[in-house]
Write a protein that holds these residues in place. Structure first.
Motif, short mmCIF file in Angstrom:
data_model
loop_
_atom_site.label_atom_id
_atom_site.label_comp_id
_atom_site.label_asym_id
_atom_site.label_seq_id
_atom_site.Cartn_x
_atom_site.Cartn_y
_atom_site.Cartn_z
N LEU A 263 37.37 28.05 49.99
CA LEU A 263 36.48 29.16 50.35
C LEU A 263 37.07 30.51 49.98
N THR A 264 38.28 30.50 49.49
CA THR A 264 38.91 31.69 48.93
C THR A 264 40.06 31.21 48.06
N GLY A 265 40.75 32.13 47.41
CA GLY A 265 41.76 31.69 46.44
C GLY A 265 43.15 32.19 46.74
N ASP A 266 44.03 32.10 45.74
CA ASP A 266 45.44 32.45 45.89
C ASP A 266 45.92 33.31 44.73
N PRO A 267 45.47 34.56 44.65
CA PRO A 267 45.96 35.40 43.56
C PRO A 267 47.43 35.75 43.77
N LYS A 268 48.15 35.93 42.68
CA LYS A 268 49.52 36.41 42.79
C LYS A 268 49.53 37.91 43.02
N LYS A 269 50.29 38.35 44.01
CA LYS A 269 50.30 39.76 44.40
C LYS A 269 50.64 40.67 43.23
N GLU A 270 51.64 40.27 42.44
CA GLU A 270 52.10 41.15 41.36
C GLU A 270 51.08 41.26 40.23
N ASP A 271 50.14 40.32 40.15
CA ASP A 271 49.14 40.34 39.07
C ASP A 271 47.81 40.95 39.49
N LEU A 272 47.58 41.06 40.80
CA LEU A 272 46.26 41.43 41.31
C LEU A 272 46.02 42.93 41.30
N LEU A 273 44.88 43.33 40.75
CA LEU A 273 44.44 44.72 40.83
C LEU A 273 43.45 44.89 41.99
N LEU A 274 42.38 44.10 41.96
CA LEU A 274 41.35 44.13 43.00
C LEU A 274 40.80 42.73 43.23
N PRO A 275 40.30 42.45 44.46
CA PRO A 275 40.41 43.23 45.69
C PRO A 275 41.70 42.86 46.44
N THR A 276 42.40 43.85 46.94
CA THR A 276 43.71 43.60 47.56
C THR A 276 43.59 42.82 48.87
N TRP A 277 42.43 42.91 49.54
CA TRP A 277 42.26 42.18 50.80
C TRP A 277 42.35 40.66 50.59
N SER A 278 42.09 40.21 49.38
CA SER A 278 42.07 38.77 49.11
C SER A 278 43.46 38.13 49.19
#
Length: 305
Positions: A263-278
């Motif tokens: 129901l949601t994912g796992d973006p890598k913090k260092e790669d993520l621009l938006l949305p930071t809440w994810s």
């Protein structure tokens, strides 16, 4: 249905195997026809340089060694060590059929593996691949993952998906005919997307008999094609509350027997621009659970009779 108000993969696997089952993510050394020039050299605009397998094993290692490595990572929480081998990175049916058979059965031969999951594209399951999947499915636990993202072909063109929705429907029909379980991926907050597009995607997923679904937010990664597109064509990015509300509305329109894989994912913090809440996956999931309980709603509760 369970206390979570939707049919989670965790509960499905507990029901089937009598205990919690983890997945280990593998890299089979694949590319994608949407990257190697067969369809395009650009790829889908949301996909990172390493495909969707940021947490997969290293393609420099063989399949058995990757499984051992991943087992080491989860040993503290997976006492029984029984796992599903998940071929995650890029398009995992896009290769020579003999190579596919080799690596699938290498994974199945591992003493800790009780089944395999294979992520791919709807346009990369030809008759030879279908027959191989049928062969595996007759003896082992298997599911296949198809990246639909949206039922809208106009959105598919924007994200450079590289195939039309009819291709997804035909592949789903072929897998269903052979009794092969398949999971459909969809993304929320794609460019130009309206609520009706999301509901149409869920309606399609229901109609083709998808066994499972993965839903997650669109991530804009730094230095990606999507970042460039967003800067040039600013489109709506959901805030956390909007995303939670939207996911609940999709679950309410989803067949009750469809297994919820994500129901949601796992973006890598260092790669993520938006949305930071994810980045706070647990908070998002907790909000979905909490709000469904407060609203006294369930998976499938708003399907029209």
């Amino acid at each position: 249905m369970n206390n979570d108000r939707f049919y989670s993969l965790n509960n499905y696997l507990k029901d089937k195997f009598g205990k919690k089952i983890y997945k280990v993510s593998l890299d089979g050394g694949f590319t994608c026809p949407n990257r190697d020039g067969t369809i395009s050299s650009q790829g889908c605009i949301f996909c990172s340089d390493v495909g969707s397998g940021e947490f997969a094993g290293s393609r420099r290692k063989n399949i058995s060694d990757q499984i051992d490595e991943q087992l080491e990572f989860i040993k503290s929480k997976n006492k029984d060590n029984k796992v599903i081998a998940y071929f995650q990175n890029f398009t995992n049916t896009y290769g020579d059929i003999k190579y596919l058979e080799k690596i699938y059965f290498q994974a199945l031969a591992h003493e800790k593996v009780i089944g395999i999951a294979i992520a791919t594209r709807p346009d990369c399951i030809g008759e030879d691949v279908l027959q191989l999947l049928k062969k595996i499915n007759e003896k082992y636990f298997l599911w296949v993952e198809l990246g639909l993202q949206s039922a809208s072909d106009s959105i598919g063109e924007i994200i450079n998906r590289g195939y039309n929705t009819c291709t997804y429907i035909e592949t789903a029909k072929n897998l269903k005919k052979e009794n092969i379980k398949f999971v459909t991926h969809m993304i929320v907050s794609l460019p130009t997307e309206k609520k009706e597009d999301l509901y149409n995607t869920v309606k399609l997923i229901n109609s083709v008999g998808s066994w499972g679904i993965k839903i997650h937010m669109l991530y804009i990664l730094k230095n990606s094609k999507l970042e460039k597109y967003y800067n040039e064509n600013s489109f709506k990015i959901y805030n956390e509350d909007e995303y939670v509300e939207t996911v609940i509305s999709l679950l309410e329109r989803l067949n009750k027997n469809i297994v919820i894989h994500r129901l949601t994912g796992d973006p890598k913090k260092e790669d993520l621009l938006l949305p930071t809440w994810s980045l706070n996956k647990r908070k998002v999931l907790n909000s979905i659970h909490k709000n469904m309980k407060l609203e006294n709603t369930f998976q499938g509760s708003k399907i029209e009779e």
